[in-house]
Scaffold this motif. Structure first.
Motif: not given
Length: 167
Positions: A41-42, A72-74, A80-81
């Motif tokens: 979703p993110l 990580q969340i791209q 990039t978180e």
């Protein structure tokens, strides 16, 4: 009040000085291949396995215990978180848990070069994390109250983090 008199200013507290940053250590960590879990979703959810590494600095030295993970969340906006979680084994054998969360971003062409494993100067992109420590070792209990800012550099097979204690 006459037109030449300034308006009264309400009492406002003085702005405190900026916090100090003192060099704490450098962490060099070997990294495995990126694993993607797909579009979430993110953004793209993924992780990077963390191998061994070293910790060197004026405050403490030791090694990075293999087995940590950098989640990580791209994001769709190119940021990039980062949420890394790993353990340090200090020179005296004490274990210290590290939790690090932050952001990495830069111009699209720079981030593409990083993704290909090319050498990129750290000044070309932003890579910062907030670092917290947890330990039960009495000699290092003061680390439980430390917050640090890491300035990161991503290389093809490793990450280099310079940590600064936030004062």
């Amino acid at each position: 009040m006459t037109p030449s008199e300034p308006a009264a200013m309400p009492d406002t507290p003085a702005i405190p000085p900026a916090p100090a940053l003192d060099f704490l250590c450098r962490i060099t960590c070997e990294v495995g291949a990126l694993v993607t879990l797909g579009d979430a979703p993110l953004g793209e959810r993924r992780y990077v396995p963390l191998g061994g590494g070293t910790v060197q600095g004026p405050e403490f030295s030791g090694e990075l215990v293999p087995g940590g993970v950098d989640w990580q969340i791209q994001r769709r906006d190119g940021v990039t978180e980062i949420a890394a979680h790993y353990v340090l084994k200090l020179a005296d054998g004490s274990l210290v848990e590290v939790q690090s969360s932050g952001l990495r971003h830069g111009p699209a062409e720079v981030m593409a070069r990083l993704a290909r494993g090319e050498a990129v100067a750290p000044s070309e992109y932003f890579f910062r994390t907030l670092v917290r420590f947890t330990t039960g070792a009495p000699a290092w209990a003061h680390l439980n109250r430390v917050m640090a800012i890491a300035v990161g550099q991503r290389e093809a097979r490793r990450v280099v983090l310079d940590l600064y204690r936030l004062g």
